[in-house]
Design a protein around this motif. Structure first.
Motif, PDB file in Angstrom:
ATOM      1  N   VAL A 132      27.223  36.025 -15.350  1.00  0.00           N
ATOM      2  CA  VAL A 132      28.577  36.584 -15.449  1.00  0.00           C
ATOM      3  C   VAL A 132      29.308  36.442 -14.121  1.00  0.00           C
ATOM      4  CG1 VAL A 132      29.901  38.694 -15.793  1.00  0.00           C
ATOM      5  CG2 VAL A 132      28.021  38.147 -17.343  1.00  0.00           C
ATOM      6  N   LEU A 133      28.628  36.719 -13.009  1.00  0.00           N
ATOM      7  CA  LEU A 133      29.251  36.569 -11.686  1.00  0.00           C
ATOM      8  C   LEU A 133      29.719  35.134 -11.458  1.00  0.00           C
ATOM      9  CD1 LEU A 133      26.891  38.652  -9.353  1.00  0.00           C
ATOM     10  CD2 LEU A 133      29.265  39.196  -9.949  1.00  0.00           C
ATOM     11  N   ASP A 134      28.897  34.162 -11.848  1.00  0.00           N
ATOM     12  CA  ASP A 134      29.307  32.763 -11.680  1.00  0.00           C
ATOM     13  C   ASP A 134      30.569  32.463 -12.489  1.00  0.00           C
ATOM     14  OD1 ASP A 134      27.623  31.770  -9.777  1.00  0.00           O
ATOM     15  OD2 ASP A 134      26.601  30.346 -11.094  1.00  0.00           O
ATOM     16  N   GLY A 135      30.642  33.019 -13.711  1.00  0.00           N
ATOM     17  CA  GLY A 135      31.842  32.826 -14.518  1.00  0.00           C
ATOM     18  C   GLY A 135      33.071  33.434 -13.864  1.00  0.00           C
ATOM     19  N   LEU A 136      32.913  34.642 -13.322  1.00  0.00           N
ATOM     20  CA  LEU A 136      34.034  35.292 -12.641  1.00  0.00           C
ATOM     21  C   LEU A 136      34.485  34.476 -11.434  1.00  0.00           C
ATOM     22  CD1 LEU A 136      32.926  39.047 -12.753  1.00  0.00           C
ATOM     23  CD2 LEU A 136      34.801  37.994 -14.035  1.00  0.00           C
ATOM     24  N   MET A 137      33.538  33.931 -10.700  1.00  0.00           N
ATOM     25  CA  MET A 137      33.909  33.127  -9.526  1.00  0.00           C
ATOM     26  C   MET A 137      34.568  31.818  -9.918  1.00  0.00           C
ATOM     27  SD  MET A 137      30.955  33.929  -6.770  1.00  0.00           S
ATOM     28  CE  MET A 137      29.634  33.892  -7.960  1.00  0.00           C
ATOM     29  N   ASP A 138      34.135  31.244 -11.033  1.00  0.00           N
ATOM     30  CA  ASP A 138      34.838  30.045 -11.525  1.00  0.00           C
ATOM     31  C   ASP A 138      36.287  30.376 -11.861  1.00  0.00           C
ATOM     32  OD1 ASP A 138      32.922  27.964 -11.384  1.00  0.00           O
ATOM     33  OD2 ASP A 138      31.888  28.770 -13.120  1.00  0.00           O
ATOM     34  N   SER A 139      36.508  31.543 -12.446  1.00  0.00           N
ATOM     35  CA  SER A 139      37.889  31.924 -12.782  1.00  0.00           C
ATOM     36  C   SER A 139      38.704  32.193 -11.522  1.00  0.00           C
ATOM     37  CB  SER A 139      37.896  33.151 -13.700  1.00  0.00           C
ATOM     38  OG  SER A 139      37.610  34.343 -12.997  1.00  0.00           O
ATOM     39  N   LEU A 140      38.078  32.737 -10.486  1.00  0.00           N
ATOM     40  CA  LEU A 140      38.784  32.981  -9.228  1.00  0.00           C
ATOM     41  C   LEU A 140      39.127  31.690  -8.494  1.00  0.00           C
ATOM     42  CD1 LEU A 140      36.812  36.034  -7.738  1.00  0.00           C
ATOM     43  CD2 LEU A 140      39.192  36.041  -8.531  1.00  0.00           C
ATOM     44  N   SER A 141      38.412  30.621  -8.810  1.00  0.00           N
ATOM     45  CA  SER A 141      38.640  29.354  -8.109  1.00  0.00           C
ATOM     46  C   SER A 141      39.842  28.583  -8.650  1.00  0.00           C
ATOM     47  CB  SER A 141      37.384  28.479  -8.194  1.00  0.00           C
ATOM     48  OG  SER A 141      37.173  28.005  -9.517  1.00  0.00           O
ATOM     49  N   ILE A 142      40.467  29.090  -9.716  1.00  0.00           N
ATOM     50  CA  ILE A 142      41.649  28.412 -10.273  1.00  0.00           C
ATOM     51  C   ILE A 142      42.868  28.794  -9.437  1.00  0.00           C
ATOM     52  CG2 ILE A 142      43.070  28.048 -12.320  1.00  0.00           C
ATOM     53  CD1 ILE A 142      40.694  29.142 -13.976  1.00  0.00           C
ATOM     54  N   ASP A 143      43.547  27.816  -8.903  1.00  0.00           N
ATOM     55  CA  ASP A 143      44.708  28.072  -8.048  1.00  0.00           C
ATOM     56  C   ASP A 143      45.862  28.701  -8.831  1.00  0.00           C
ATOM     57  OD1 ASP A 143      43.437  27.003  -5.841  1.00  0.00           O
ATOM     58  OD2 ASP A 143      44.207  24.981  -6.179  1.00  0.00           O
ATOM     59  N   ASN A 144      46.462  29.719  -8.244  1.00  0.00           N
ATOM     60  CA  ASN A 144      47.695  30.337  -8.766  1.00  0.00           C
ATOM     61  C   ASN A 144      47.562  30.792 -10.220  1.00  0.00           C
ATOM     62  OD1 ASN A 144      49.072  29.679  -6.286  1.00  0.00           O
ATOM     63  ND2 ASN A 144      49.224  27.569  -7.047  1.00  0.00           N
ATOM     64  N   PHE A 145      46.422  31.335 -10.565  1.00  0.00           N
ATOM     65  CA  PHE A 145      46.181  31.754 -11.946  1.00  0.00           C
ATOM     66  C   PHE A 145      46.355  33.258 -12.107  1.00  0.00           C
ATOM     67  CE2 PHE A 145      43.534  32.916 -15.599  1.00  0.00           C
ATOM     68  CZ  PHE A 145      43.933  31.978 -16.536  1.00  0.00           C
ATOM     69  N   TRP A 146      45.788  34.020 -11.176  1.00  0.00           N
ATOM     70  CA  TRP A 146      45.809  35.475 -11.280  1.00  0.00           C
ATOM     71  C   TRP A 146      46.919  36.066 -10.423  1.00  0.00           C
ATOM     72  CZ3 TRP A 146      42.833  36.954 -15.095  1.00  0.00           C
ATOM     73  CH2 TRP A 146      41.669  36.242 -15.388  1.00  0.00           C
ATOM     74  N   THR A 147      47.426  37.207 -10.843  1.00  0.00           N
ATOM     75  CA  THR A 147      48.332  37.953  -9.970  1.00  0.00           C
ATOM     76  C   THR A 147      47.508  38.528  -8.811  1.00  0.00           C
ATOM     77  OG1 THR A 147      48.027  40.085 -11.071  1.00  0.00           O
ATOM     78  CG2 THR A 147      49.755  38.612 -11.953  1.00  0.00           C
ATOM     79  N   GLU A 148      48.169  38.955  -7.782  1.00  0.00           N
ATOM     80  CA  GLU A 148      47.470  39.533  -6.637  1.00  0.00           C
ATOM     81  C   GLU A 148      46.651  40.756  -7.052  1.00  0.00           C
ATOM     82  OE1 GLU A 148      48.540  41.448  -2.231  1.00  0.00           O
ATOM     83  OE2 GLU A 148      50.024  40.222  -3.300  1.00  0.00           O
ATOM     84  N   ALA A 149      47.222  41.581  -7.923  1.00  0.00           N
ATOM     85  CA  ALA A 149      46.517  42.789  -8.381  1.00  0.00           C
ATOM     86  C   ALA A 149      45.299  42.428  -9.229  1.00  0.00           C
ATOM     87  CB  ALA A 149      47.470  43.670  -9.177  1.00  0.00           C
ATOM     88  N   GLU A 150      45.432  41.430 -10.102  1.00  0.00           N
ATOM     89  CA  GLU A 150      44.314  41.007 -10.952  1.00  0.00           C
ATOM     90  C   GLU A 150      43.179  40.442 -10.101  1.00  0.00           C
ATOM     91  OE1 GLU A 150      46.728  39.702 -15.024  1.00  0.00           O
ATOM     92  OE2 GLU A 150      46.509  38.277 -13.360  1.00  0.00           O
ATOM     93  N   GLU A 151      43.524  39.593  -9.154  1.00  0.00           N
ATOM     94  CA  GLU A 151      42.510  38.996  -8.293  1.00  0.00           C
ATOM     95  C   GLU A 151      41.787  40.069  -7.483  1.00  0.00           C
ATOM     96  OE1 GLU A 151      42.335  35.908  -4.535  1.00  0.00           O
ATOM     97  OE2 GLU A 151      43.674  35.450  -6.216  1.00  0.00           O
ATOM     98  N   LYS A 152      42.536  41.033  -6.993  1.00  0.00           N
ATOM     99  CA  LYS A 152      41.942  42.122  -6.215  1.00  0.00           C
ATOM    100  C   LYS A 152      40.947  42.915  -7.054  1.00  0.00           C
ATOM    101  CE  LYS A 152      43.211  46.139  -3.367  1.00  0.00           C
ATOM    102  NZ  LYS A 152      44.355  46.957  -2.877  1.00  0.00           N
ATOM    103  N   GLU A 153      41.290  43.172  -8.311  1.00  0.00           N
ATOM    104  CA  GLU A 153      40.410  43.942  -9.196  1.00  0.00           C
ATOM    105  C   GLU A 153      39.122  43.168  -9.499  1.00  0.00           C
ATOM    106  OE1 GLU A 153      38.839  46.920 -11.556  1.00  0.00           O
ATOM    107  OE2 GLU A 153      40.452  46.949 -10.059  1.00  0.00           O
ATOM    108  N   ILE A 154      39.235  41.868  -9.756  1.00  0.00           N
ATOM    109  CA  ILE A 154      38.048  41.051 -10.020  1.00  0.00           C
ATOM    110  C   ILE A 154      37.137  41.040  -8.798  1.00  0.00           C
ATOM    111  CG2 ILE A 154      37.198  38.736 -10.558  1.00  0.00           C
ATOM    112  CD1 ILE A 154      39.889  38.289 -12.052  1.00  0.00           C
ATOM    113  N   LYS A 155      37.716  40.839  -7.629  1.00  0.00           N
ATOM    114  CA  LYS A 155      36.919  40.793  -6.400  1.00  0.00           C
ATOM    115  C   LYS A 155      36.263  42.141  -6.102  1.00  0.00           C
ATOM    116  CE  LYS A 155      39.239  36.961  -4.058  1.00  0.00           C
ATOM    117  NZ  LYS A 155      40.028  36.523  -2.879  1.00  0.00           N
ATOM    118  N   LYS A 156      36.935  43.207  -6.439  1.00  0.00           N
ATOM    119  CA  LYS A 156      36.362  44.539  -6.235  1.00  0.00           C
ATOM    120  C   LYS A 156      35.097  44.713  -7.079  1.00  0.00           C
ATOM    121  CE  LYS A 156      37.618  49.486  -6.598  1.00  0.00           C
ATOM    122  NZ  LYS A 156      36.626  49.850  -7.622  1.00  0.00           N
TER     123      LYS A 156
END
Length: 395
Positions: A132-156
């Motif tokens: 699951v962590l690998d999947g989340l990191m793959d999603s974080l690697s997409i440029d300009n996909f998440w809002t700042e708040a969404e990215e912050k929550e995933i990283k948290k």
């Protein structure tokens, strides 16, 4: 001169169209299999020995990783929707057993080592959490996909999971150690595949997603990353110069078995990810040796459950004929494709498609080995993951 130029241009156009058409045909395998994972319930499916479908975090993680690679290759609305749905489900179910510690596991109860200690429903496991962590990191690697708040929550969530596992599910010190199979005390057994898949997540977090940890936590994570790699290196053994590991390091007199295909590749996945990014711990074999160890699961154009460079005798005699199940072949496809062994990846998929039913209704076992023709999503998700690496990762 003009005629020669026209001929050259025409040939180039034909070549480009041919390549594009072939890629489109290849992509169809992925898209057809993807259709078996409903957009709004991508992790829902049957499990072996279960009569009703269940929502499986591992399936969500594998579909999320696959669709993140797909979207980076081809920015399409369906993949965008799937990625956001998967991340929403994963984050909303990050503490499904409500014990206050984040992680992911199985919705069904499970006796991890057949020792009579049954973990309850929604118990977290290291291997599931790593995927699951690998999947989340793959999603974080997409440029300009998440809002700042969404990215912050995933990283948290990612940071909280990592720090909990490395503090509470870790056995060892700053020099050498491993992660237990799960946080349950009776599961704190060294099982190389779960440590190594988690190692892949650690390496990627440290090197790809800066800012998830403060400096103190980052150094803590880095030390434990090297320590886990060191444990894996210190427990490898060789046959004909290629690497293998025992499935587990039991504390009693239970028989030690080698890893089946899926667990062997889980180990290689983490070790090779570590090799790609770090050289703190020296790996005593080459990437080519890793590939050779995967090749050892082949015999006569079939893929087997256990390595076939030895003859199994006594109680293990059946291992000589036992084929790999579907998730093993899926991880084989992913590993070959990730490291650009295209011919081997194509051969693997040809066997999958011709032996384990036909895309999209793949079966857990080869059709000439088992009468069970049901579709099991968690197993098939490993093939989807493999196809995503074949079709999108190096393109």
């Amino acid at each position: 001169m003009k005629i020669k130029l026209l001929i050259i241009v025409t040939v180039l156009i034909i070549l480009i169209l041919s390549i594009t058409n072939n890629r489109s045909i290849v992509d169809d395998d992925y898209k057809i299999l993807l259709s078996m994972f409903p957009v709004d319930e991508q992790g829902n499916g049957l499990e072996l020995k279960a009569s009703i479908p269940s929502q499986q975090p591992m399936t969500y993680g594998l579909v999320l990783a696959s669709e993140s690679l797909h979207y980076k290759y081809d920015k399409n609305k369906e993949s965008e929707h799937r990625i956001k749905n998967a991340v929403n489900w994963i984050t909303e179910n990050s503490d499904a057993n409500q014990d206050g510690n984040l992680g992911w596991g199985l919705p069904q109860s499970f006796d991890a080592f057949a020792d009579g200690t049954i973990n309850p429903e929604n118990h977290s496991y290291t291997i599931t959490t790593a995927i699951v962590l690998d999947g989340l990191m793959d999603s974080l690697s997409i440029d300009n996909f998440w809002t700042e708040a969404e990215e912050k929550e995933i990283k948290k969530i990612v940071s909280e999971v990592i720090l909990y596992w490395l503090k509470e599910v870790y056995i060892g010190d700053d020099d050498i150690g491993y992660l237990g199979y799960s946080p349950e005390p009776t599961d704190m057994i060294y099982t190389p595949n779960v440590s190594s898949m988690f190692l892949s997540s650690l390496v990627r977090i440290i090197t790809e997603h800066d800012g998830i940890f403060n400096e103190s936590d980052k150094q803590f994570v880095l030390k434990r990353t090297h320590a886990i790699a060191n444990k894996l290196v210190n427990t490898v053994h060789f046959k004909e110069g290629i690497p293998y590991w025992d499935y587990a390091e039991y504390l009693d007199d239970r028989e030690i078995k080698t890893n089946d295909l899926v667990h062997h590749i889980y180990i290689l996945w983490g070790i090779e990810e570590y090799r790609n990014k770090f050289d703190e711990v020296k790996i005593p074999f080459s990437k080519e040796d890793s590939i050779a160890s995967v090749d050892s699961f082949w015999k006569e154009n079939r893929i087997f459950f256990y390595p076939q460079n030895q003859v199994y005798i006594g109680d293990l005699e059946l291992f000589n004929e036992r084929p790999s199940n579907l998730w093993g072949t899926g991880m084989m496809l992913a590993f070959y494709a990730k490291y650009d062994y295209k011919d081997k990846a194509d051969k693997t998929f040809e066997v999958i498609n011709n032996t384990y039913g036909k895309i999209p209704r793949l079966t857990v076992w080869p059709v000439d080995y088992s009468n069970n023709k049901a579709f099991y999503a968690r197993y098939a998700a490993h093939v989807l993951f493999g196809l995503s690496y074949r079709d999108f990762y190096n393109e």
